[in-house]
Design a protein around this motif. Structure first.
Motif, mmCIF file in Angstrom:
data_model
loop_
_atom_site.group_PDB
_atom_site.id
_atom_site.type_symbol
_atom_site.label_atom_id
_atom_site.label_comp_id
_atom_site.label_asym_id
_atom_site.label_seq_id
_atom_site.Cartn_x
_atom_site.Cartn_y
_atom_site.Cartn_z
ATOM 1 N N ASN A 77 7.472 16.963 -19.482
ATOM 2 C CA ASN A 77 6.520 16.277 -18.629
ATOM 3 C C ASN A 77 6.250 14.864 -19.101
ATOM 4 O O ASN A 77 5.176 14.342 -18.892
ATOM 5 C CB ASN A 77 5.227 17.089 -18.528
ATOM 6 N N GLN A 78 7.238 14.284 -19.792
ATOM 7 C CA GLN A 78 7.125 12.872 -20.114
ATOM 8 C C GLN A 78 7.970 12.079 -19.124
ATOM 9 O O GLN A 78 9.023 12.537 -18.686
ATOM 10 C CB GLN A 78 7.645 12.573 -21.532
ATOM 11 N N PHE A 79 7.504 10.898 -18.779
ATOM 12 C CA PHE A 79 8.249 10.032 -17.878
ATOM 13 C C PHE A 79 8.858 8.871 -18.642
ATOM 14 O O PHE A 79 8.225 8.291 -19.514
ATOM 15 C CB PHE A 79 7.353 9.523 -16.752
ATOM 16 N N TYR A 80 10.091 8.559 -18.281
ATOM 17 C CA TYR A 80 10.844 7.497 -18.930
ATOM 18 C C TYR A 80 11.111 6.402 -17.914
ATOM 19 O O TYR A 80 11.575 6.680 -16.800
ATOM 20 C CB TYR A 80 12.149 8.058 -19.501
ATOM 21 N N PHE A 81 10.825 5.184 -18.317
ATOM 22 C CA PHE A 81 10.876 4.064 -17.390
ATOM 23 C C PHE A 81 12.208 3.333 -17.468
ATOM 24 O O PHE A 81 12.824 3.238 -18.528
ATOM 25 C CB PHE A 81 9.740 3.082 -17.693
ATOM 26 N N GLY A 82 12.612 2.783 -16.316
ATOM 27 C CA GLY A 82 13.784 1.940 -16.270
ATOM 28 C C GLY A 82 13.451 0.516 -16.681
ATOM 29 O O GLY A 82 12.353 0.225 -17.155
ATOM 30 N N THR A 83 14.412 -0.353 -16.457
ATOM 31 C CA THR A 83 14.295 -1.743 -16.893
ATOM 32 C C THR A 83 13.593 -2.624 -15.870
ATOM 33 O O THR A 83 13.210 -3.736 -16.177
ATOM 34 C CB THR A 83 15.676 -2.326 -17.181
ATOM 35 N N GLY A 84 13.433 -2.136 -14.657
ATOM 36 C CA GLY A 84 12.637 -2.842 -13.667
ATOM 37 C C GLY A 84 13.410 -3.809 -12.789
ATOM 38 O O GLY A 84 14.456 -4.324 -13.157
ATOM 39 N N THR A 85 12.865 -4.027 -11.604
ATOM 40 C CA THR A 85 13.339 -5.062 -10.681
ATOM 41 C C THR A 85 12.215 -6.057 -10.491
ATOM 42 O O THR A 85 11.093 -5.667 -10.150
ATOM 43 C CB THR A 85 13.721 -4.468 -9.316
ATOM 44 N N SER A 86 12.508 -7.324 -10.717
ATOM 45 C CA SER A 86 11.513 -8.372 -10.518
ATOM 46 C C SER A 86 11.639 -8.889 -9.089
ATOM 47 O O SER A 86 12.660 -9.460 -8.715
ATOM 48 C CB SER A 86 11.752 -9.502 -11.517
ATOM 49 N N LEU A 87 10.606 -8.652 -8.296
ATOM 50 C CA LEU A 87 10.606 -9.058 -6.883
ATOM 51 C C LEU A 87 9.744 -10.299 -6.709
ATOM 52 O O LEU A 87 8.588 -10.334 -7.136
ATOM 53 C CB LEU A 87 10.061 -7.933 -6.007
ATOM 54 N N THR A 88 10.305 -11.299 -6.060
ATOM 55 C CA THR A 88 9.552 -12.496 -5.696
ATOM 56 C C THR A 88 9.567 -12.616 -4.186
ATOM 57 O O THR A 88 10.639 -12.634 -3.567
ATOM 58 C CB THR A 88 10.168 -13.762 -6.314
ATOM 59 N N VAL A 89 8.391 -12.668 -3.595
ATOM 60 C CA VAL A 89 8.267 -12.843 -2.147
ATOM 61 C C VAL A 89 7.761 -14.253 -1.899
ATOM 62 O O VAL A 89 6.641 -14.608 -2.314
ATOM 63 C CB VAL A 89 7.312 -11.802 -1.537
ATOM 64 N N ILE A 90 8.581 -15.033 -1.226
ATOM 65 C CA ILE A 90 8.266 -16.452 -1.003
ATOM 66 C C ILE A 90 7.467 -16.603 0.293
ATOM 67 O O ILE A 90 7.911 -16.164 1.343
ATOM 68 C CB ILE A 90 9.571 -17.266 -0.924
ATOM 69 N N PRO A 91 6.293 -17.237 0.199
ATOM 70 C CA PRO A 91 5.447 -17.379 1.402
ATOM 71 C C PRO A 91 6.106 -18.262 2.465
ATOM 72 O O PRO A 91 6.888 -19.148 2.146
ATOM 73 C CB PRO A 91 4.171 -18.044 0.884
#
Lengths: 111, 113
Positions: free
Chosen positions: A97-111
């Motif tokens: 029941n432990q969760f392991y995280f990935g490296t992530g996606t960096s999202l940029t939303v341009i106005p």
């Protein structure tokens, strides 16, 4: 390692467009979660999908899970500037029941 | 509902010094986790507590890191002595049942110089 891998590492889109992020993992899971992290802040839980589920919705978020391919995707529809953040998938082992995280996606939303 | 509280928010120390971080989970959450997040990476699980017992500390560098949750509520994580590579954000999370919908604190940003 159980750690997931997100793809792409970085994504830049215009406001109003949809954003899709993918997560792949290596071993069987019970559950997969997606989290958002704004710069300098803690992580915020977005959605949990269980291994017997194929799709889940929450507001503008849609998560799919393909256990045969050991992959998941997070779709953010009609993106907003406020969606700018890093997004992580987290997977558990099917015996723990432990969760392991990935490296992530960096999202940029341009106005 | 109050969130997960962590302190301090920031800490700067010299290498070989000691440092301690504190976490107070959401009331009633039996499971508490400490994660280390190095800049540009995902959080790495260091230790998991269930009430006041350790469930998993396999990724905790025990030669320098220690953690306790004596009364099954708040927890402290200590580093002694610190190394440059310990510079990271230390995140505490809690959940009602192990592994479901973690609530994270804002973290402690440690800089070792």
């Amino acid at each position: 390692s159980q750690q997931g891998e997100e793809d792409p590492q970085a994504l830049s889109i215009q406001e109003g467009e949809n954003a899709t992020m993918n997560c792949s993992y290596k071993t069987s899971i019970n559950n997969l979660q997606w989290y958002r992290q704004n710069s300098g802040r803690g992580l915020v839980h977005l959605i949990l999908i269980r291994s017997n589920e194929r799709e889940k919705h929450s507001g503008r978020l849609r998560v799919t899970l393909d256990t045969s391919k050991k992959s998941s995707s997070l779709l953010i529809t009609a993106s907003r500037a406020a969606d700018t953040a890093s997004y992580f998938c987290a997977t558990d082992k099917n015996t723990g029941n432990q969760f392991y995280f990935g490296t992530g996606t960096s999202l940029t939303v341009i106005p | 509902e109050a969130g997960v509280a962590q302190s301090p928010r920031y800490k700067i120390i010299e290498k070989r010094q000691s440092v301690a971080f504190w976490c107070n989970p959401i009331s009633g959450h039996a499971t508490l986790y400490w994660y280390q997040q190095i800049l540009g990476q995902g959080p790495k699980l260091l230790i998991q507590f269930q009430n006041n017992g350790v469930v998993d500390d396999s990724q905790l560098p025990k030669d320098r890191f220690s953690a306790e949750r004596l009364k099954g509520v708040d927890s402290t994580l200590k580093i002694q002595p610190a190394k440059l590579e310990d510079s990271a954000v230390y995140l505490c999370a809690s959940s009602l049942e192990g592994g479901y919908g973690y609530t994270f604190g804002s973290g402690t940003r440690l800089t070792v110089v």
